[in-house]
Design a protein around this motif. Structure first.
Motif, short mmCIF file in Angstrom:
data_model
loop_
_atom_site.label_atom_id
_atom_site.label_comp_id
_atom_site.label_asym_id
_atom_site.label_seq_id
_atom_site.Cartn_x
_atom_site.Cartn_y
_atom_site.Cartn_z
N THR A 183 -3.76 -0.69 -8.17
CA THR A 183 -3.23 -1.41 -7.02
C THR A 183 -4.07 -1.12 -5.78
N LEU A 184 -4.47 0.13 -5.63
CA LEU A 184 -5.31 0.52 -4.51
C LEU A 184 -6.65 -0.22 -4.55
N ASP A 185 -7.24 -0.35 -5.75
CA ASP A 185 -8.48 -1.10 -5.91
C ASP A 185 -8.29 -2.56 -5.50
N GLN A 186 -7.15 -3.14 -5.87
CA GLN A 186 -6.87 -4.53 -5.51
C GLN A 186 -6.76 -4.69 -4.00
N LEU A 187 -6.09 -3.74 -3.34
CA LEU A 187 -5.93 -3.81 -1.89
C LEU A 187 -7.30 -3.74 -1.19
N GLY B 5 -9.46 -6.75 0.91
CA GLY B 5 -9.74 -6.50 2.33
C GLY B 5 -8.53 -6.04 3.11
N ALA B 6 -7.46 -5.64 2.41
CA ALA B 6 -6.23 -5.22 3.09
C ALA B 6 -6.35 -3.80 3.66
N ILE B 7 -7.29 -3.02 3.12
CA ILE B 7 -7.50 -1.66 3.62
C ILE B 7 -9.01 -1.44 3.76
N THR B 8 -9.36 -0.53 4.65
CA THR B 8 -10.77 -0.21 4.85
C THR B 8 -11.25 0.75 3.77
N MET C 279 0.84 -1.19 0.00
CA MET C 279 0.00 0.00 0.00
C MET C 279 0.88 1.25 0.00
N HIS C 280 1.93 1.21 0.76
CA HIS C 280 2.86 2.35 0.78
C HIS C 280 3.45 2.57 -0.61
N ILE C 281 3.90 1.52 -1.23
CA ILE C 281 4.50 1.64 -2.56
C ILE C 281 3.47 2.15 -3.56
N ALA C 282 2.24 1.67 -3.47
CA ALA C 282 1.19 2.07 -4.40
C ALA C 282 0.78 3.52 -4.24
#
Length: 181
Positions: A155-159, A163-166, A124-127
């Motif tokens: 990438t953000l959509d994938q995260l 379920g990796a991010i709220t 997430m940081h890299i994205a």
């Protein structure tokens, strides 16, 4: 689960660990290697090079700390230097591989779910081009190319889909990416 009473951020991260076996000394010594204003977001145990130690994700960098009887080993990976992250999982544990500044660091025997969470937060940081926990990208970030923005949004959509991010984190990161154009 033992109570460490070190600092609120460290205690909260340690409470989320399944086991602190082999990392108690490192948890107590962690404040000695943190920079002023640096806060701990996640902790995990693992083996790096030849020592059992503690992996700490802060708001500024990823740190591996091994505090032994005869010495201390500290290696850090500032987020701006991390180019890629890999997670390889086994039955109970896995290996977190961090590529930073042309080097490859393999942290082995990381508990399975904690390692996946570490890898997801680092990705997430890299994205997003911002440190974990910060609401926006750094002000000095270069203007991204259109293709880079599309890739970061994908990438953000994938995260979010994984379920990796709220949803709130998704909206904050998406706004930061759009505002960086």
């Amino acid at each position: 689960m033992p109570t460490f009473n070190v600092r609120p951020d460290i205690d909260a991260a340690a409470a989320k660990l399944g086991s602190t076996l082999g990392a108690g000394r490192e948890i107590k010594r962690l404040p000695e290697v943190l920079w002023e204003g640096e806060t701990v977001e996640m902790l995990a145990t693992g083996v790096y090079v030849k020592g059992n130690g503690l992996l700490a994700m802060t708001n500024l960098r990823l740190i591996f700390l091994k505090h032994g009887i005869t010495g201390q080993q500290v290696e850090d990976f500032p987020y701006g230097k991390i180019s890629s992250v890999q997670w390889a999982s086994g039955l109970l544990a896995g290996t977190l591989i961090v590529f930073a500044s042309g080097n490859k660091a393999e942290i082995k025997q990381v508990p399975k779910q904690v390692g996946k969470d570490f890898a997801d937060k680092l990705r997430m940081h890299i994205a997003t081009g911002s440190t974990p926990g910060s609401p926006t990208a750094p002000a000095a970030a270069p203007v991204p190319q259109q293709q880079d923005v599309a890739q970061r949004l994908a990438t953000l959509d994938q995260l979010r889909g994984a379920g990796a991010i709220t949803d709130a984190e998704y909206q904050d990161r998406r706004t930061a990416i759009i505002n960086s154009i």
